[in-house]
Design an enzyme around this catalytic site. Structure first.
Site, PDB file in Angstrom:
ATOM      1  N   LYS A 176       0.764  -1.133  -0.188  1.00  0.00           N
ATOM      2  CA  LYS A 176      -0.149  -0.117   0.142  1.00  0.00           C
ATOM      3  C   LYS A 176       0.966   1.210   0.208  1.00  0.00           C
ATOM      4  CE  LYS A 176      -1.770   2.961   2.539  1.00  0.00           C
ATOM      5  NZ  LYS A 176      -1.692   4.027   1.588  1.00  0.00           N
ATOM      6  N   GLY A 229       7.370   5.389   7.381  1.00  0.00           N
ATOM      7  CA  GLY A 229       6.376   6.718   7.529  1.00  0.00           C
ATOM      8  C   GLY A 229       6.646   7.245   8.922  1.00  0.00           C
ATOM      9  N   SER A 230       5.787   8.094   9.286  1.00  0.00           N
ATOM     10  CA  SER A 230       5.913   8.889  10.485  1.00  0.00           C
ATOM     11  C   SER A 230       5.878   8.143  11.967  1.00  0.00           C
ATOM     12  CB  SER A 230       4.689   9.797  10.653  1.00  0.00           C
ATOM     13  OG  SER A 230       3.547   9.211  10.575  1.00  0.00           O
ATOM     14  N   THR A 231       6.430   8.680  12.767  1.00  0.00           N
ATOM     15  CA  THR A 231       6.685   7.933  13.968  1.00  0.00           C
ATOM     16  C   THR A 231       5.210   7.757  14.639  1.00  0.00           C
ATOM     17  OG1 THR A 231       8.813   8.788  14.504  1.00  0.00           O
ATOM     18  CG2 THR A 231       7.534   7.896  16.520  1.00  0.00           C
ATOM     19  N   GLY A 234       3.498   4.959  12.790  1.00  0.00           N
ATOM     20  CA  GLY A 234       4.103   3.782  13.279  1.00  0.00           C
ATOM     21  C   GLY A 234       3.887   3.278  14.575  1.00  0.00           C
ATOM     22  N   GLU A 251      10.157   1.778  10.016  1.00  0.00           N
ATOM     23  CA  GLU A 251      11.096   2.603   9.544  1.00  0.00           C
ATOM     24  C   GLU A 251      10.455   3.993   9.758  1.00  0.00           C
ATOM     25  OE1 GLU A 251      14.306   1.958   9.355  1.00  0.00           O
ATOM     26  OE2 GLU A 251      14.255  -0.187   8.814  1.00  0.00           O
ATOM     27  N   CYS A 285      13.877  11.171   5.597  1.00  0.00           N
ATOM     28  CA  CYS A 285      14.096  10.907   6.984  1.00  0.00           C
ATOM     29  C   CYS A 285      15.328  10.816   7.421  1.00  0.00           C
ATOM     30  CB  CYS A 285      13.514   9.254   7.089  1.00  0.00           C
ATOM     31  SG  CYS A 285      14.292   8.058   6.062  1.00  0.00           S
ATOM     32  N   GLU A 382      10.868  16.852  13.678  1.00  0.00           N
ATOM     33  CA  GLU A 382      11.306  16.614  12.104  1.00  0.00           C
ATOM     34  C   GLU A 382      10.597  17.644  11.274  1.00  0.00           C
ATOM     35  OE1 GLU A 382       9.694  13.163  10.466  1.00  0.00           O
ATOM     36  OE2 GLU A 382      11.585  12.748   9.516  1.00  0.00           O
TER      37      GLU A 382
HETATM   38  P1  NAD Z   1       2.799   8.956   7.103  1.00  0.00           P
HETATM   39  O1  NAD Z   1       3.247   8.108   8.322  1.00  0.00           O
HETATM   40  O2  NAD Z   1       1.856   9.935   7.139  1.00  0.00           O
HETATM   41  O3  NAD Z   1       2.182   7.765   6.012  1.00  0.00           O
HETATM   42  C1  NAD Z   1       2.962   6.499   5.779  1.00  0.00           C
HETATM   43  C2  NAD Z   1       2.215   5.473   5.014  1.00  0.00           C
HETATM   44  O4  NAD Z   1       1.143   5.278   6.163  1.00  0.00           O
HETATM   45  C3  NAD Z   1       1.413   5.776   4.002  1.00  0.00           C
HETATM   46  O5  NAD Z   1       1.185   4.716   3.027  1.00  0.00           O
HETATM   47  C4  NAD Z   1       0.017   6.193   4.666  1.00  0.00           C
HETATM   48  O6  NAD Z   1      -1.097   6.107   3.682  1.00  0.00           O
HETATM   49  C5  NAD Z   1      -0.197   5.097   5.556  1.00  0.00           C
HETATM   50  N1  NAD Z   1      -0.925   5.127   6.683  1.00  0.00           N
HETATM   51  C6  NAD Z   1      -1.719   6.492   7.216  1.00  0.00           C
HETATM   52  N2  NAD Z   1      -2.417   6.075   8.347  1.00  0.00           N
HETATM   53  C7  NAD Z   1      -2.406   4.823   8.605  1.00  0.00           C
HETATM   54  C8  NAD Z   1      -3.016   3.885   9.398  1.00  0.00           C
HETATM   55  N3  NAD Z   1      -3.839   4.330  10.426  1.00  0.00           N
HETATM   56  N4  NAD Z   1      -2.750   2.663   9.356  1.00  0.00           N
HETATM   57  C9  NAD Z   1      -1.835   2.146   8.072  1.00  0.00           C
HETATM   58  N5  NAD Z   1      -1.302   2.946   7.332  1.00  0.00           N
HETATM   59  C10 NAD Z   1      -1.521   4.209   7.598  1.00  0.00           C
HETATM   60  O7  NAD Z   1       4.163   9.273   6.448  1.00  0.00           O
HETATM   61  P2  NAD Z   1       4.330   9.960   5.266  1.00  0.00           P
HETATM   62  O8  NAD Z   1       4.024  11.418   5.356  1.00  0.00           O
HETATM   63  O9  NAD Z   1       3.965   9.185   4.120  1.00  0.00           O
HETATM   64  O10 NAD Z   1       6.041  10.167   5.126  1.00  0.00           O
HETATM   65  C11 NAD Z   1       6.629  10.941   5.943  1.00  0.00           C
HETATM   66  C12 NAD Z   1       7.365  10.397   7.175  1.00  0.00           C
HETATM   67  O11 NAD Z   1       7.867   9.282   6.744  1.00  0.00           O
HETATM   68  C13 NAD Z   1       8.456  10.954   7.961  1.00  0.00           C
HETATM   69  O12 NAD Z   1       8.369  10.943   9.386  1.00  0.00           O
HETATM   70  C14 NAD Z   1       9.687  10.264   7.612  1.00  0.00           C
HETATM   71  O13 NAD Z   1      10.747  10.550   8.386  1.00  0.00           O
HETATM   72  C15 NAD Z   1       9.215   8.935   7.403  1.00  0.00           C
HETATM   73  N6  NAD Z   1       9.999   8.046   6.563  1.00  0.00           N
HETATM   74  C16 NAD Z   1      11.118   7.283   7.436  1.00  0.00           C
HETATM   75  C17 NAD Z   1      12.006   6.462   6.635  1.00  0.00           C
HETATM   76  C18 NAD Z   1      12.619   5.519   7.261  1.00  0.00           C
HETATM   77  O14 NAD Z   1      13.377   4.529   6.500  1.00  0.00           O
HETATM   78  N7  NAD Z   1      12.968   5.833   8.284  1.00  0.00           N
HETATM   79  C19 NAD Z   1      12.005   6.597   5.128  1.00  0.00           C
HETATM   80  C20 NAD Z   1      11.130   7.492   4.657  1.00  0.00           C
HETATM   81  C21 NAD Z   1      10.091   8.177   5.146  1.00  0.00           C
END
Ligand code: NAD
Length: 478
Positions: A176, A229-231, A234, A251, A285, A382
């Site tokens: 997804k 994605g975001s902390t 996560g 991550e 990130c 961040e």
């Molecule tokens: P986000 O957490 O908003 O979304 C990430 C993913 O999660 C998307 O596919 C989103 O649709 C999905 N999502 C949202 N709500 C959800 C839920 N309730 N259940 C399951 N999935 C859900 O993050 P973003 O805005 O897409 O990305 C930015 C963040 O990602 C930043 O905090 C960045 O640091 C982090 N990031 C981390 C790494 C790493 O390897 N550590 C790499 C890239 C980005």
């Protein structure tokens, strides 16, 4: 509105519209215009995709010889290379990524598939000389259906570094992508099938994580969630997964340091540091968003660093010379500007940038902010945009306390020509990845992931393969 490529979901080896016919419009960040509509999955699509993936797992993917899986993964890599320009153009238009970066990232993704195609035939258990005699050995077994949930900043490489090891290890994957950046992931579904991947082994569902994420994560047939994605999200996923003790790898966010000692090659450090934070318009990130400079060289470093930042080519992502494109969305730019306002209100010095160029597109000039206190929001949180804070330090211990005060611990850089110091400080920085006299964070062959609130588990390298298997011990009495 012209249709750029396949915008439907990819389920059971074919492209299909969302069950309820819903779509999400995509906005081109460089022009602010709506350019296509992508199918938006809901619970019915998830049910179909997860069940199909489980069937494909039981019908033979889990039992296929690793060498056969490797052949298919090599084919996927070849098709990615053959479609490099198409995929790069899609990514560029979808999220405003500079075209030269987009091309590099497609190349990286092909290498990821090649690495796991090669690695899986060299990945095996052990025989263990147990005290009671008999014959004891371990097996690395696939888990079943893996939900791979990815962010919008590096859509294609991150999808690849989850899908490739998960498939190599014998799992089936429901991918997804983020709702802002689904196009290259959808294309991957079709290319992988063309490469010989059986129907159902890789399903790709575009849609809003806020609406369908919880359903996917809690589906009883999903055995592991691999999330980037975001902390905040996560932590939410970890909580949902805990009910059934599902496996999770996370991550997450970062606030990575860039530490410059006085004995470093200042020219090299200053010339390379702007792209360590402003690449991908700071939406990284691993962005080195906190720079710590030993006071003796602070003025000299800042002067060179600001000069190099001013020289960055900001603008149209389709031009090969562009280094910094637009932010991904109006909301993302607004969020970055909130941080800049808070720094201005605290009377911090803007050595350059932080303003919007004229014209359309979600652009923001790279900002170098001086004089921050460690309590400032822009220093602690961040930003995920083109802003960096620079602070001077006198004492190594005090600097390390400030570095490690962050709840994050993903990446970092350290510049010095003193070998003992490099090793001493590298051991003390609380991060999963660290680079000495360079800013590189990602190596296909090496583990990538975070300490503390930056994550759990590791992507890439052999560590990722381990993370997509269960370890079984078998004892045979003789
Ligand atoms: P986000 O957490 O908003 O979304 C990430 C993913 O999660 C998307 O596919 C989103 O649709 C999905 N999502 C949202 N709500 C959800 C839920 N309730 N259940 C399951 N999935 C859900 O993050 P973003 O805005 O897409 O990305 C930015 C963040 O990602 C930043 O905090 C960045 O640091 C982090 N990031 C981390 C790494 C790493 O390897 N550590 C790499 C890239 C980005």
């Amino acid at each position: 509105m012209n249709k750029p490529c396949e915008t439907r979901l990819f389920i059971d080896g074919t492209y299909v519209p969302a069950a309820k016919g819903r779509v999400t419009p995509l906005i081109d960040p460089a022009t602010e215009s709506s350019w296509c509509e992508v199918a938006a999955a809901d619970a019915d699509d998830i049910e179909r995709a997860v069940n199909g993936a489980q069937r494909a797992f039981e019908d033979g993917w889990r039992d296929l010889a690793p060498g056969k899986r490797a052949e298919i993964l090599f084919n996927i890599a070849r098709l990615i290379r053959e479609h490099q320009e198409e995929l790069a153009q899609l990514e560029m238009r979808n999220i405003g990524k500079p075209i030269s970066d987009a091309r590099d990232e497609v190349g990286l993704s092909a290498r990821i598939f090649e690495y796991y195609a090669g690695a899986v035939t060299k990945f095996f258990g052990q025989t263990i000389p147990v005290a009671r005699g008999g014959f004891d050995f371990t097996l690395r077994q696939p888990m079943g259906v893996v939900a791979a949930i990815t962010p919008w900043n590096f859509p294609f490489p991150i999808a690849s570094w989850k899908v490739a090891p998960a498939l190599a290890a014998g799992n089936c994957v429901v991918l997804k992508p983020a709702s802002l950046s689904p196009l290259t992931a959808l294309r991957l579904g079709g290319l992988a099938h063309e490469a010989g991947l059986p129907a159902g082994v890789l399903q790709v569902l575009a849609g809003s994580g806020g609406k369908i994420g919880d359903v996917l994560v809690q589906h009883p047939l999903v055995r592991k969630i691999s999330f980037t994605g975001s902390t905040e999200i996560g932590a939410h996923i970890m909580q949902l997964a805990s009910r059934d003790i599902k496996r999770v790898s996370l991550e997450l966010g970062g606030k990575s340091p860039n530490i410059i000692f006085a004995d470093a090659d200042l020219d090299q450090a200053a010339a390379s540091s702007p792209m360590s934070v402003f690449a991908n318009c700071g939406q990284d990130c691993c962005a080195r968003s906190r720079v710590f400079v030993e006071r003796k060289v602070y003025d000299a470093f800042v002067e060179k660093f600001v000069e190099a930042t001013r020289r960055l080519v900001v603008g149209d992502p389709s031009r090969p010379e562009t280094q910094v494109g637009p932010l991904v969305s109006a909301a993302q730019r607004n969020s970055v500007e909130d941080f800049l306002v808070s720094a201005r209100e605290a009377n911090r010095t803007f050595a350059c940038g932080g303003d919007r160029p004229d014209g359309k597109g979600y652009y923001l000039r790279p900002a170098v902010v001086l004089g921050c206190e460690t309590t400032d929001r822009i220093w602690r949180e961040e930003v995920f945009g083109p802003a960096v804070c620079v602070r001077a330090f006198d004492d190594e211990e005090q600097m390390l306390r400030e570095v490690n005060a962050s709840p994050y611990g993903l990446s970092g850089s350290l510049w010095t020509n003193d070998l003992k110091r490099a090793i001493r400080v590298a051991k003390r920085v609380e991060s999963g990845v660290l680079s000495v006299n360079s800013h590189s964070s990602v190596h296909v062959e090496a583990p990538f992931g975070g300490f503390k609130q930056s994550g759990l588990g590791r992507d890439l390298g052999m560590a990722a393969l381990e993370g997509y298997t269960e370890l079984k011990n078998v004892y045979i009495a003789l």
